[in-house]
Design an enzyme around this catalytic site. Sequence first.
Site, PDB file in Angstrom:
ATOM      1  N   LYS A 154     -31.647  24.951   7.599  1.00 18.34           N
ATOM      2  CA  LYS A 154     -31.846  23.521   7.833  1.00 18.34           C
ATOM      3  C   LYS A 154     -31.484  23.165   9.278  1.00 18.34           C
ATOM      4  O   LYS A 154     -30.565  23.723   9.871  1.00 18.34           O
ATOM      5  CB  LYS A 154     -31.008  22.697   6.852  1.00 18.34           C
ATOM      6  CG  LYS A 154     -29.512  22.942   6.914  1.00 18.34           C
ATOM      7  CD  LYS A 154     -28.791  22.190   5.804  1.00 18.34           C
ATOM      8  CE  LYS A 154     -27.288  22.464   5.861  1.00 18.34           C
ATOM      9  NZ  LYS A 154     -26.571  21.821   4.746  1.00 18.34           N
ATOM     10  N   GLY A 188       0.783  -1.228   0.000  1.00 17.79           N
ATOM     11  CA  GLY A 188       0.000   0.000   0.000  1.00 17.79           C
ATOM     12  C   GLY A 188       0.816   1.279   0.000  1.00 17.79           C
ATOM     13  O   GLY A 188       0.244   2.361  -0.127  1.00 17.79           O
TER      14      GLY A 188
END
Length: 396
Positions: free
Chosen positions: A275, A110
């Site tokens: 919101k 990786g």
Amino acid sequence: SRGMRGMAKTIPAQVKTRIFSKPSLRAVGFAGLGCGAASLMACNLIPEATPAHAEESKDSVNIVLQTEEQPTLDDMKIFSGTANYNLASEIAEELGVPLGNLSIKTYADGEIGIQVNENVRGKDIYIIQPTCPPGVNDNLMELILLVSTMRRASARKITAVIPYFGYARQDRKMQSRVPISAADVCRLLEAMGVDRVVAVDLHCGQIQGFFGPRTPCDNLEGSVVALPHFANLNLKSESTIVASPDAGGVHRAKHFRDRLKKRFGIDAGLAMIIKQRLRANAIERMDLVGNVEGCDVILVDDMIDTAGTLTKAASELTARGAKRVFAYATHGLFNGPAVSRIEKSELEQVVICNTVPLSPAAAQCAKIKQLSIAELLGEAIARIHYRKSVSVLFKK
């Protein structure tokens, strides 16, 4: 002194020089150069103050201390990470230079391996790498290693062009025992030796202040690219509203509206949706401030993540009588159910820039329209390279 005058005359016209008079040199004492006046006299840079020179010392003596050549296209090198190679190719084409030769590979464990396959010593390097999904952390690590590689290869100047700045939403402490990740990313880039950063529509402009004064950060506006598109939609001043999907984006929406009026004469109204969130990416209710009945509405935001806020805002606007609802966001992430939500929503069209590469599902969605920001970034790079004003780009 006659020799110094002769030397000054032989300097080419295309080379900038800094000229100082002898009295000012003696006042400074050359402390900043790390040498004394005696050693400079030995090098014939300052004539000794003898009686023969007493009368001549009253006159100013031109002395060349530093020469600085104008940057050329040959001094510029454009490199791309793996996050958005297509955008980097477009920028290089706009500038008329090839992309630099670079090898990036991922090892079995990786880790990321990077090698520059050409000489960059003394060059001005521009690295194009958004820290966007998928693989935000991999893209960030790749950018850090690219900056480090160029610095160790003796590049003259390194500019990181980050069309999408990952971790930008973590810009302050909203609760106890959490990091300010945006600031930490800035410190990582500075530690690696980046000289300048160019970003596009940062989630919060204050992120520019997370870099120190020696690392300028330019925050370009993607709306420059989007405004002509909306101007071609037959919008009328009396029936057009620019709306913000949340209270924090009102300034962004107002700026978009002002530019729409200044450039194309469309004097739109302004609305705002407030919101109430249950948690991240989950909204409990929305309240509209403003009148949208019978109007075309443009929702303006900096990014679209899962499209929950956007689609709920479109539903609220339609319920309040909006005729058509468009959306503009600079960064289209389209994570999770974003594409399916947009397809099922009341949105007429969603306009984004190519700061983040589209997923296959998003690319096939008929409601999503992607615009290229390569010309804007290319001009910004050119202006930085040739030491011109970047603020001109904000006045377009």
